[in-house]
Design a protein around this motif. Structure first.
Motif, PDB file in Angstrom:
ATOM      1  N   GLY A   1       3.170  -2.014 -11.611  1.00 56.00           N
ATOM      2  CA  GLY A   1       2.053  -1.979 -10.659  1.00 56.00           C
ATOM      3  C   GLY A   1       2.481  -2.565  -9.318  1.00 56.00           C
ATOM      4  N   ALA A   2       3.337  -3.596  -9.367  1.00 57.48           N
ATOM      5  CA  ALA A   2       3.805  -4.250  -8.140  1.00 57.48           C
ATOM      6  C   ALA A   2       4.578  -3.254  -7.259  1.00 57.48           C
ATOM      7  N   MET A   3       5.252  -2.301  -7.913  1.00 59.64           N
ATOM      8  CA  MET A   3       6.015  -1.306  -7.137  1.00 59.64           C
ATOM      9  C   MET A   3       5.068  -0.343  -6.418  1.00 59.64           C
TER      10      MET A   3
ATOM     11  N   ILE B   1      11.303  -5.830  -3.287  1.00 63.30           N
ATOM     12  CA  ILE B   1      11.886  -5.795  -1.951  1.00 63.30           C
ATOM     13  C   ILE B   1      11.577  -4.436  -1.325  1.00 63.30           C
ATOM     14  N   LEU B   2      10.800  -4.478  -0.254  1.00 62.83           N
ATOM     15  CA  LEU B   2      10.393  -3.253   0.438  1.00 62.83           C
ATOM     16  C   LEU B   2      11.174  -3.164   1.749  1.00 62.83           C
ATOM     17  N   ASN B   3      11.992  -2.137   1.855  1.00 64.14           N
ATOM     18  CA  ASN B   3      12.856  -1.952   3.034  1.00 64.14           C
ATOM     19  C   ASN B   3      13.507  -3.276   3.462  1.00 64.14           C
ATOM     20  N   GLY B   4      14.084  -3.972   2.484  1.00 71.26           N
ATOM     21  CA  GLY B   4      14.844  -5.187   2.769  1.00 71.26           C
ATOM     22  C   GLY B   4      14.028  -6.465   2.826  1.00 71.26           C
ATOM     23  N   GLU B   5      12.686  -6.341   2.713  1.00 74.21           N
ATOM     24  CA  GLU B   5      11.856  -7.548   2.828  1.00 74.21           C
ATOM     25  C   GLU B   5      11.121  -7.839   1.517  1.00 74.21           C
ATOM     26  N   ASN B   6      11.143  -9.102   1.102  1.00 69.85           N
ATOM     27  CA  ASN B   6      10.430  -9.504  -0.111  1.00 69.85           C
ATOM     28  C   ASN B   6       8.922  -9.514   0.189  1.00 69.85           C
ATOM     29  N   VAL B   7       8.172  -8.635  -0.500  1.00 69.91           N
ATOM     30  CA  VAL B   7       6.739  -8.511  -0.185  1.00 69.91           C
ATOM     31  C   VAL B   7       5.833  -9.067  -1.289  1.00 69.91           C
ATOM     32  N   ASN B   8       6.407  -9.825  -2.213  1.00 68.78           N
ATOM     33  CA  ASN B   8       5.605 -10.355  -3.329  1.00 68.78           C
ATOM     34  C   ASN B   8       4.336 -11.076  -2.887  1.00 68.78           C
TER      35      ASN B   8
ATOM     36  N   GLY C   1       2.269  -1.150 -17.214  1.00 67.29           N
ATOM     37  CA  GLY C   1       1.799  -0.183 -16.224  1.00 67.29           C
ATOM     38  C   GLY C   1       0.700   0.684 -16.783  1.00 67.29           C
ATOM     39  N   ARG C   2       0.734   1.962 -16.430  1.00 71.79           N
ATOM     40  CA  ARG C   2      -0.286   2.907 -16.888  1.00 71.79           C
ATOM     41  C   ARG C   2       0.322   4.063 -17.679  1.00 71.79           C
ATOM     42  N   ASP C   3       1.601   4.358 -17.389  1.00 68.42           N
ATOM     43  CA  ASP C   3       2.238   5.559 -17.952  1.00 68.42           C
ATOM     44  C   ASP C   3       3.576   5.221 -18.604  1.00 68.42           C
ATOM     45  N   ILE C   4       3.747   3.962 -19.001  1.00 71.43           N
ATOM     46  CA  ILE C   4       5.059   3.555 -19.507  1.00 71.43           C
ATOM     47  C   ILE C   4       5.338   4.220 -20.868  1.00 71.43           C
ATOM     48  N   GLY C   5       4.374   4.105 -21.787  1.00 72.94           N
ATOM     49  CA  GLY C   5       4.573   4.688 -23.125  1.00 72.94           C
ATOM     50  C   GLY C   5       4.542   6.208 -23.126  1.00 72.94           C
ATOM     51  N   THR C   6       3.802   6.790 -22.191  1.00 69.34           N
ATOM     52  CA  THR C   6       3.653   8.255 -22.184  1.00 69.34           C
ATOM     53  C   THR C   6       4.718   8.961 -21.365  1.00 69.34           C
ATOM     54  N   CYS C   7       5.256   8.268 -20.347  1.00 67.69           N
ATOM     55  CA  CYS C   7       6.060   8.990 -19.366  1.00 67.69           C
ATOM     56  C   CYS C   7       7.371   8.286 -18.992  1.00 67.69           C
ATOM     57  N   VAL C   8       7.287   7.002 -18.654  1.00 70.92           N
ATOM     58  CA  VAL C   8       8.487   6.300 -18.160  1.00 70.92           C
ATOM     59  C   VAL C   8       9.460   6.027 -19.308  1.00 70.92           C
ATOM     60  N   LEU C   9       8.944   5.463 -20.407  1.00 64.51           N
ATOM     61  CA  LEU C   9       9.802   5.132 -21.551  1.00 64.51           C
ATOM     62  C   LEU C   9       9.213   5.738 -22.830  1.00 64.51           C
ATOM     63  N   PRO C  10       9.257   7.083 -22.940  1.00 69.89           N
ATOM     64  CA  PRO C  10       8.645   7.700 -24.132  1.00 69.89           C
ATOM     65  C   PRO C  10       9.318   7.264 -25.431  1.00 69.89           C
ATOM     66  N   ASP C  11      10.577   6.764 -25.331  1.00 72.77           N
ATOM     67  CA  ASP C  11      11.292   6.341 -26.539  1.00 72.77           C
ATOM     68  C   ASP C  11      11.244   4.831 -26.759  1.00 72.77           C
TER      69      ASP C  11
ATOM     70  N   MET D   1       4.578   0.130  -2.247  1.00 77.64           N
ATOM     71  CA  MET D   1       4.530   1.393  -1.500  1.00 77.64           C
ATOM     72  C   MET D   1       3.205   1.502  -0.748  1.00 77.64           C
ATOM     73  N   ALA D   2       2.122   1.086  -1.426  1.00 78.38           N
ATOM     74  CA  ALA D   2       0.793   1.142  -0.803  1.00 78.38           C
ATOM     75  C   ALA D   2       0.749   0.249   0.440  1.00 78.38           C
ATOM     76  N   LEU D   3       1.399  -0.909   0.359  1.00 80.95           N
ATOM     77  CA  LEU D   3       1.439  -1.828   1.499  1.00 80.95           C
ATOM     78  C   LEU D   3       2.099  -1.136   2.695  1.00 80.95           C
ATOM     79  N   TYR D   4       3.183  -0.424   2.401  1.00 79.71           N
ATOM     80  CA  TYR D   4       3.871   0.305   3.476  1.00 79.71           C
ATOM     81  C   TYR D   4       2.926   1.335   4.109  1.00 79.71           C
ATOM     82  N   PHE D   5       2.229   2.109   3.265  1.00 76.86           N
ATOM     83  CA  PHE D   5       1.307   3.134   3.792  1.00 76.86           C
ATOM     84  C   PHE D   5       0.203   2.483   4.634  1.00 76.86           C
ATOM     85  N   LEU D   6      -0.315   1.353   4.148  1.00 86.01           N
ATOM     86  CA  LEU D   6      -1.378   0.650   4.887  1.00 86.01           C
ATOM     87  C   LEU D   6      -0.864   0.190   6.246  1.00 86.01           C
ATOM     88  N   GLU D   7       0.349  -0.384   6.234  1.00 86.99           N
ATOM     89  CA  GLU D   7       0.894  -0.919   7.484  1.00 86.99           C
ATOM     90  C   GLU D   7       1.208   0.189   8.485  1.00 86.99           C
ATOM     91  N   GLN D   8       1.478   1.393   7.945  1.00 90.09           N
ATOM     92  CA  GLN D   8       1.750   2.525   8.832  1.00 90.09           C
ATOM     93  C   GLN D   8       0.454   3.205   9.263  1.00 90.09           C
TER      94      GLN D   8
END
Ligand code: C5P
Length: 219
Positions: free
Chosen positions: A32-34, A76-83, A125-135, A38-45
């Motif tokens: 979710g943090a990832m 790290i978003l474009n070189g900057e820690n955004v935690n 996350g939301r799709d880890i078992g179904t999509c990211v790591l099906p195994d 990305m959302a932070l970048y879109f907001l800032e733009q």
């Protein structure tokens, strides 16, 4: 062994996954943090979440990497820690609105799969078992009633001294659940081989114990 924990917002995924990762000596991956970074970048733009074309071209300019500091995941978003900047409600809502786009998901899923290939991970996350790591060897679908999740979020914000309204939090949670479960690309849903854990009537220790047992059985 990889452990996948999926579920709706506020079910306690990150609290539980962090505790388990420490106890089992796994790497905790908060996906979710990832999406939030990305959302932070879109907001800032100043990008409108409904403008798929803009989101697509902006996504190409986003570089997200993960680092660990004292066992804590840092995004790290474009070189900057955004935690420190991704936890606001505004960022969460933007993440929910922009995670519907395949271009966003493709980029982050690739990063998540790379992380899981190099270490034992507990990924939430939301799709880890179904999509990211099906195994994944163990899959958990963690949930709780909307009322319980809203109350937990309310208590959390109160403890931080933030003013909030429980009815508004409930409405926010319902909206986010709806968006996450109804999107076309990788909607939130329980994987067929995931074990359902409803935490509405459980405390943190009980949830950790339940999941630890499920993982032991899968080993
Ligand atoms: O878990 P968290 O609330 O930090 O996630 C923010 C948003 O990112 C979610 O509402 C969801 O829309 C999106 N997300 C996703 N897939 C994931 C993790 C998060 O779509 N694996």
């Amino acid at each position: 062994m990889n452990i996948a924990i999926d579920g709706p917002a506020g079910a306690g995924k990150s609290t539980i996954a962090k505790r388990l990762a420490k106890e089992l000596d796994y790497i905790y991956v908060d996906t979710g943090a990832m999406y939030r970074a990305m959302a932070l970048y879109f907001l800032e733009q100043g990008i409108d979440a409904s403008d798929e074309k803009e989101i697509s071209s902006a996504s190409e300019k986003v570089d997200i990497t993960i680092a660990y500091q004292g066992g804590e995941q840092q995004v790290i978003l474009n070189g900057e820690n955004v935690n420190g900047r991704i936890r606001r409600e505004e960022v969460g809502n933007m993440a929910s609105a922009t995670s519907i786009y395949p271009v966003v998901r493709k980029k982050l899923v690739a990063l998540q799969q790379k992380l899981a290939a190099t270490a034992d991970v507990i990924m939430d996350g939301r799709d880890i078992g179904t999509c990211v790591l099906p195994d994944a060897e163990a899959k958990i679908y963690l949930t709780a009633s909307v009322a319980t999740r809203a109350k937990r979020r309310y208590d959390e914000l109160q403890a931080k001294g933030e003013r909030c309204d429980i009815a508004e939090i409930e409405k926010d949670i319902e909206e986010r659940d709806y968006r996450d479960t109804h999107r076309t690309t990788s909607p939130l849903k329980q994987a067929e081989d995931a074990v359902l854990v409803d935490t509405s009537e459980m405390n943190i220790d009980e949830v950790v114990e339940t999941i630890r047992k499920i993982c032991q059985e899968k080993q």
